[in-house]
Design a protein around this motif. Structure first.
Motif, PDB file in Angstrom:
ATOM      1  N   THR A 197      -6.133   2.563   2.655  1.00 36.42           N
ATOM      2  CA  THR A 197      -4.896   3.304   2.400  1.00 36.42           C
ATOM      3  C   THR A 197      -5.188   4.795   2.391  1.00 36.42           C
ATOM      4  OG1 THR A 197      -4.118   1.455   1.054  1.00 36.42           O
ATOM      5  CG2 THR A 197      -2.917   3.511   0.856  1.00 36.42           C
ATOM      6  N   SER A 238       1.352   6.119  -4.792  1.00 42.29           N
ATOM      7  CA  SER A 238       0.796   4.830  -4.363  1.00 42.29           C
ATOM      8  C   SER A 238      -0.150   4.319  -5.440  1.00 42.29           C
ATOM      9  CB  SER A 238       0.051   4.991  -3.040  1.00 42.29           C
ATOM     10  OG  SER A 238      -0.303   3.741  -2.503  1.00 42.29           O
ATOM     11  N   GLU A 241      -0.921   0.356  -5.368  1.00 44.89           N
ATOM     12  CA  GLU A 241      -1.298  -1.032  -5.097  1.00 44.89           C
ATOM     13  C   GLU A 241      -2.732  -1.113  -4.599  1.00 44.89           C
ATOM     14  OE1 GLU A 241       0.174  -3.769  -5.707  1.00 44.89           O
ATOM     15  OE2 GLU A 241       2.125  -3.000  -6.352  1.00 44.89           O
ATOM     16  N   THR A 283      -1.095  -2.327   1.636  1.00 54.06           N
ATOM     17  CA  THR A 283      -0.399  -1.052   1.436  1.00 54.06           C
ATOM     18  C   THR A 283      -0.694  -0.084   2.568  1.00 54.06           C
ATOM     19  OG1 THR A 283      -0.524  -1.359  -0.960  1.00 54.06           O
ATOM     20  CG2 THR A 283      -0.057   0.858  -0.187  1.00 54.06           C
ATOM     21  N   ASP A 291       5.313   5.023  -1.726  1.00 48.66           N
ATOM     22  CA  ASP A 291       4.715   4.909  -0.395  1.00 48.66           C
ATOM     23  C   ASP A 291       5.602   4.168   0.604  1.00 48.66           C
ATOM     24  OD1 ASP A 291       4.324   2.459  -1.696  1.00 48.66           O
ATOM     25  OD2 ASP A 291       2.165   2.753  -1.920  1.00 48.66           O
ATOM     26  N   ALA A 292       6.334   3.146   0.118  1.00 51.24           N
ATOM     27  CA  ALA A 292       7.158   2.340   1.022  1.00 51.24           C
ATOM     28  C   ALA A 292       8.354   3.107   1.577  1.00 51.24           C
ATOM     29  CB  ALA A 292       7.648   1.089   0.299  1.00 51.24           C
ATOM     30  N   SER A 349       5.045  -0.321 -10.569  1.00 49.85           N
ATOM     31  CA  SER A 349       5.434  -0.056  -9.183  1.00 49.85           C
ATOM     32  C   SER A 349       5.240   1.401  -8.830  1.00 49.85           C
ATOM     33  CB  SER A 349       6.902  -0.434  -8.959  1.00 49.85           C
ATOM     34  OG  SER A 349       7.767   0.559  -9.485  1.00 49.85           O
ATOM     35  N   ILE A 399      -6.450   2.260  -5.326  1.00 52.39           N
ATOM     36  CA  ILE A 399      -5.917   1.770  -4.052  1.00 52.39           C
ATOM     37  C   ILE A 399      -7.055   1.451  -3.086  1.00 52.39           C
ATOM     38  CG2 ILE A 399      -3.762   3.062  -4.335  1.00 52.39           C
ATOM     39  CD1 ILE A 399      -4.832   5.051  -2.242  1.00 52.39           C
ATOM     40  N   LEU A 459       1.792   0.437   5.396  1.00 52.45           N
ATOM     41  CA  LEU A 459       2.970   1.283   5.234  1.00 52.45           C
ATOM     42  C   LEU A 459       2.832   2.585   6.019  1.00 52.45           C
ATOM     43  CD1 LEU A 459       3.526   0.847   1.389  1.00 52.45           C
ATOM     44  CD2 LEU A 459       4.887  -0.173   3.213  1.00 52.45           C
TER      45      LEU A 459
END
Length: 633
Positions: free
Chosen positions: A320, A286, A288, A293, A268-269, A353, A316, A296
């Motif tokens: 998001t 994604s 988190e 988040t 996602d980042a 991650s 999530i 982003l």
């Protein structure tokens, strides 16, 4: 059949790679197995060091005496440092595992010297040890590989409960000959144990965040297709993971022209950085749970997500999901919550991650090779943490960025990283060890990920990327959108589950409350009286221990597992670890009772509180499901 052949047949069956290695070598002559003075046992001579491994006249008895003398209370998890003639393992099995151990047990036998191992298996029948389900061998294995393998093994099954009661058993002469190696193995085992503790977490409230998010995202789960529809659809096609490490700036421009020649997946980042360079991935991952988040996607427009699939885990934050304008794919992690829901969408064994998740997703899709770019997992030039254009800046400054260490780099001997990135890197190593795909690290900087081939992105493109893969057509053509009938069936089945779960939770909460009262009685009456008068009511203490143990056993029931374990698993596992740790290390019986009840008191009070938080979540989910059923939307 000879002893040697029996051992080789067993090795071929359970450890084929070790079998091949041993078959291709012959003993050097450094080691010699001889009959001992008493004629009952063998001894081992190391001619190079000019030492006998064991007592010349009675090889086995002193070893067994030492093992018995350790008075191990919880023998279920043991690490053997060196094999010798396997006397330590035999004594341990005979006096602990076969006599006192209850529940699951695991023995991990590590031997540095393959020459001595090759010599010994000619004369000592260890075929039963080799084939034993509870025994794992590491022969001529580097400590880092042991750590990676144990990290995975500790997280599976019930053996993780004994992490804090682990026993290290040295074969004295083996350990002496390769002391540095075995010390590094001890460090590796402890790192694997530490990873396991971190994986299951320490905060009971952390576990509830993902569960609450999942309940709030229930309609996302019901309304959207799952990753299960995409399993293997890109078999043999190249995949690219585009992450946001500082080195991404060196080669992101090379994505031009690859839009239809590889399956491109980004965490996602990375989406904003790719957009700034005029690129789109086919999928964004994604996982988190926190609301940050969603930031982003602050500047991401509907056009930016057109023809981009959001492959997210439903843990999530709902914000998001709401920020995402494009299509969605549901991806489960291996959490019991999703097993309980019984709304099958597809499960991946995802690391910590979104980058780990992107790799796992491409592997699940069948991509081969998988090319990593921007996967630095280390600080870049001038201490940069991310590529230019990242939502949180190219030099993000948060407290955990100061917890640093040095690791091996791709292009330099040592490079600075931080603990969190190092954890991500280890998961990459573990995941890569399990895939059949070729993995290329084309990051052109960063930390070394063992198991990857290192080359530039241009070299990887030239070697592996050529034909069109029609990624978007295949993804859209493979996904099965749930119809209205399926959605209604999911709603009705889930509502029935929630109604049952609510009643069960209330009953369990009451049991935990009664256990809290018994623990309070012990500390406020029995222990207080002991402190003041010296009189200790052992009979009532045993009754309390037995009763609270019976209540804790509720957690092992099928109903608890299916309804509640997915909410409290991390805290339950931590508490069981603590109890076994106390039992293994307490100095006497009274201290053990006191310390066990300390853990139990905290456990029951916390679990009672967790039930108080879970019940409103069930009630909220009931309202959502009933509302959707009544509206017919």
């Amino acid at each position: 059949m000879s002893v040697e052949k029996k051992n080789f047949d067993a090795l071929k069956l359970k450890y084929p790679q070790l079998f091949d290695k041993l078959s291709a070598m012959k003993p050097s002559g450094r080691y010699q197995v001889i009959n001992a003075g008493n004629g009952k046992h063998l001894n081992l001579i190391d001619h190079q060091r000019k030492v006998f491994y064991y007592d010349k006249f009675s090889p086995y008895s002193p070893v067994e005496k030492d093992i018995i003398g350790r008075q191990i209370k919880i023998p279920n998890l043991a690490i053997f440092l060196g094999c010798g003639l396997f006397y330590t393992a035999k004594a341990y099995l005979d006096n602990y595992i076969n006599k006192t151990a209850s529940g699951e047990s695991r023995l991990y036998i590590i031997e540095k010297d393959i020459d001595s191992f090759r010599t010994v298996i000619q004369f000592v029948d260890i075929s039963a040890l080799i084939l034993h389900d509870g025994i794992i061998f590491y022969v001529d294995t580097d400590p880092h590989s042991i750590m990676i393998d144990l990290s995975a093994r500790f997280k599976q099954g019930g053996i993780k409960a004994f992490i804090k009661a682990m026993n290290f058993i040295e074969d004295l002469n083996s350990f002496t000959a390769y002391k540095d190696y075995y010390i590094n193995c001890i460090r590796a085992v402890k790192e694997a144990a530490k990873d396991t503790l971190i994986f299951f977490g320490n905060s009971p409230l952390d576990s509830l965040i993902g569960i609450e998010n999942t309940f709030l995202n229930i309609m996302e789960i019901i309304d959207n297709p799952g990753v299960k529809d995409l399993k293997g659809v890109f078999k043999g096609k190249p995949g690219i993971v585009v992450s946001t490490g500082p080195s991404l700036e060196k080669n992101i421009h090379l994505l031009k022209g690859l839009e239809n020649k590889a399956v491109i997946c980004s965490p996602d980042a990375s989406l904003q950085v790719m957009r700034n360079h005029g690129f789109k991935p086919h999928m964004v991952t994604s996982l988190e749970r926190g609301p940050a988040t969603a930031k982003l996607f602050d500047y991401i427009t509907p056009e930016d997500t057109d023809d981009v699939y959001f492959a997210a885990t439903p843990v999530i934050h709902q914000n998001t999901y709401s920020k995402w304008h494009g299509k969605k794919i549901i991806v489960y992690r291996s959490f019991a919550t999703f097993e309980w829901l019984e709304i099958e969408k597809g499960t991946l064994d995802i690391g910590p991650s979104a980058g780990n998740m992107a790799f796992e997703l491409l592997d699940y899709l069948g991509c081969n090779p998988i090319i990593l770019i921007g996967q630095d997992l280390a600080f870049g030039k001038d201490g940069n943490t991310h590529a230019t254009g990242s939502r949180f800046g190219n030099k993000e400054d948060r407290p955990h960025f100061k917890d640093t260490l040095m690791v091996e780099g791709n292009y330099q001997p040592q490079i600075q990283t931080m603990r969190i990135w190092e954890n991500f890197r280890r998961y990459f190593v573990a995941d890569i060890s399990k895939t059949s795909a070729t993995v290329i690290n084309a990051t052109e900087g960063g930390a070394k990920i063992q198991g990857t081939q290192i080359m530039t992105f241009q070299e990887a493109i030239d070697k592996y990327i050529d034909d069109d893969v029609n990624a978007l057509d295949i993804i859209s053509g493979s996904l099965n959108q749930p119809d209205e009938k399926e959605k209604r069936e999911y709603l009705e089945k889930t509502l029935e589950k929630v109604n049952t779960a609510t009643d069960f939770t209330k009953d369990v909460q009451q049991k935990f409350y009664s256990a809290v009262l018994m623990c309070n009685e012990y500390f406020d009456v029995i222990w207080k009286n002991f402190q003041e008068t010296g009189d200790y009511d052992g009979k009532r203490t045993k009754e309390i221990l037995d009763s609270t143990s019976d209540i804790m056993a509720v957690c092992n029931s099928q109903d608890f597992y299916h309804i509640l374990m997915h909410y409290v698993q991390s805290y339950y596992i931590k508490s069981v670890m603590d109890i076994y740790g106390v039992k293994a290390n307490a100095k006497d019986g009274r201290s053990e009772q006191y310390e066990v009840l300390q853990v139990a008191a905290e456990f029951f009070e916390t679990m009672h509180g967790l039930m108080s938080k879970i019940l409103p979540m069930f009630e909220q989910l009931q309202r959502v499901l009933k509302g959707r059923l009544e509206s017919g939307d």
